[in-house]
Write an enzyme that holds these catalytic residues in place. Structure first.
Site, PDB file in Angstrom:
ATOM      1  N   ALA A  87       0.668  -1.441  -0.247  1.00  0.00           N
ATOM      2  CA  ALA A  87       0.024  -0.262   0.126  1.00  0.00           C
ATOM      3  C   ALA A  87       0.862   1.626   0.005  1.00  0.00           C
ATOM      4  O   ALA A  87       1.719   1.334   0.348  1.00  0.00           O
ATOM      5  CB  ALA A  87      -1.261   0.606   1.069  1.00  0.00           C
ATOM      6  N   GLU A 132      -1.722  -9.680  -1.541  1.00  0.00           N
ATOM      7  CA  GLU A 132      -3.072  -9.771  -2.123  1.00  0.00           C
ATOM      8  C   GLU A 132      -3.740  -9.831  -3.452  1.00  0.00           C
ATOM      9  O   GLU A 132      -4.491 -10.727  -3.199  1.00  0.00           O
ATOM     10  CB  GLU A 132      -3.460  -9.063  -0.746  1.00  0.00           C
ATOM     11  CG  GLU A 132      -3.395  -9.384   0.840  1.00  0.00           C
ATOM     12  CD  GLU A 132      -3.551  -7.571   1.753  1.00  0.00           C
ATOM     13  OE1 GLU A 132      -4.328  -8.620   2.286  1.00  0.00           O
ATOM     14  OE2 GLU A 132      -3.668  -6.925   1.045  1.00  0.00           O
ATOM     15  N   GLU A 149       1.810  -6.156   7.329  1.00  0.00           N
ATOM     16  CA  GLU A 149       1.328  -5.525   8.665  1.00  0.00           C
ATOM     17  C   GLU A 149       1.961  -5.086   8.916  1.00  0.00           C
ATOM     18  O   GLU A 149       1.275  -3.720   9.783  1.00  0.00           O
ATOM     19  CB  GLU A 149      -0.065  -5.789   8.024  1.00  0.00           C
ATOM     20  CG  GLU A 149      -0.596  -5.632   6.217  1.00  0.00           C
ATOM     21  CD  GLU A 149      -0.199  -6.715   5.208  1.00  0.00           C
ATOM     22  OE1 GLU A 149      -1.002  -6.182   4.361  1.00  0.00           O
ATOM     23  OE2 GLU A 149      -0.062  -7.481   5.581  1.00  0.00           O
ATOM     24  N   GLY A 175      -0.889  -5.515  -0.431  1.00  0.00           N
ATOM     25  CA  GLY A 175      -1.354  -5.692  -1.005  1.00  0.00           C
ATOM     26  C   GLY A 175      -1.288  -6.034  -1.914  1.00  0.00           C
ATOM     27  O   GLY A 175      -2.480  -6.415  -3.039  1.00  0.00           O
TER      28      GLY A 175
END
Length: 260
Positions: free
Chosen positions: A66, A114, A134, A111
């Site tokens: 991110a 993901e 994270e 992300g």
């Protein structure tokens, strides 16, 4: 469509989507996520596109995670909205009805990992790195990492990656089932295209129904999944493509599928 953060092209029934922010290792901000949403909606509605190849620009990263400067501004209310918006894009990718092949070169963290997990097939270069770090930022994965990772590699390994924030190699990712294949860098896109062409040769609706059976069946009991499979098998039997496929086989010729 004019995009600032992604590259979008279509050729030979394949859509090429590339996250194009190499200066920040293709980090995901919300503007990029919304461009991905627009591109994948376009692909979903374009019958000429049969397979998607998703990549990151540059040699260092697929998607490094991110955009931390954006992430740092969120409170509880905006953070919940942020994750829901992101999750909806990944759900679109996962349930597109068309296979999405992730071509992972370099970092696929947070992300990025993901998004890769929301894809149908994952190919990685030998220098690729994967992780859900994270917890090092005081948060947890928010784009499906706590849900898709254990479904792919099992609870124990997923817990280790998420809780320790460990970054693993492409070879380890392949060993635990996170990626399908590890290939040389120069072979990444050509290998994805070769797989795509094999898929494109098959009946479009059969491919769509098979993906739906697998994706939805993963959330069901075996009995429920078998019922879904039987239902989708029955639906496929009513298509023109089924008639063409079986006829072509019996006549020893190449099938000409129309997606009907």
């Amino acid at each position: 469509m004019n995009f600032e953060n992604i590259l979008f092209d279509k050729k030979n029934a394949i859509a090429y989507v590339t996250v194009n922010r190499p200066k920040v290792l293709n980090a995901l901000n919300m503007a990029t996520m919304e461009e991905l949403r627009a591109a994948f909606h376009d692909i979903k509605n374009d019958a000429s596109v049969r397979v998607v190849i998703l990549a990151g620009s540059g040699e260092k990263a697929f998607i490094a995670g991110a955009d931390i400067s954006e992430l740092a501004k969120h409170d509880a209310v905006s953070g919940k909205e942020y994750t829901h918006r992101g999750q909806s894009v990944l759900n679109l990718i996962e349930n597109l009805g068309k296979p999405v092949i992730a071509c992972i070169n370099g970092f696929a963290l947070g992300g990025g990992c993901e998004i890769a997990m929301a894809c149908t097939i994952r190919l990685a270069t030998e220098n690729a790195k994967f992780g859900q770090p994270e917890v090092k930022l005081g948060i947890i994965p928010g784009y499906g990492g706590t849900q898709r990772l254990p479904r792919l590699v099992g609870k124990g390994l997923a817990m280790q990656m998420v809780l320790a924030g460990e970054i693993i190699t492409a070879q380890e990712a392949h060993r635990i089932g996170l990626v399908n294949e590890v290939v040389a860098g120069a072979e990444l896109i050509p290998r994805a295209e070769a797989i795509a062409q094999k898929i494109i040769a098959n009946a479009p609706l059969a491919v769509q129904y098979a993906m739906e059976a697998v994706n939805k069946g993963m959330e069901m009991t075996l009995a429920e999944g078998l019922f879904l499979e039987a239902t989708l098998f029955a639906v496929s039997c009513a298509t023109e493509d089924k008639k063409e496929g079986t006829t072509a086989f019996l006549e020893k010729r190449q099938a000409q599928f129309k997606g009907k």
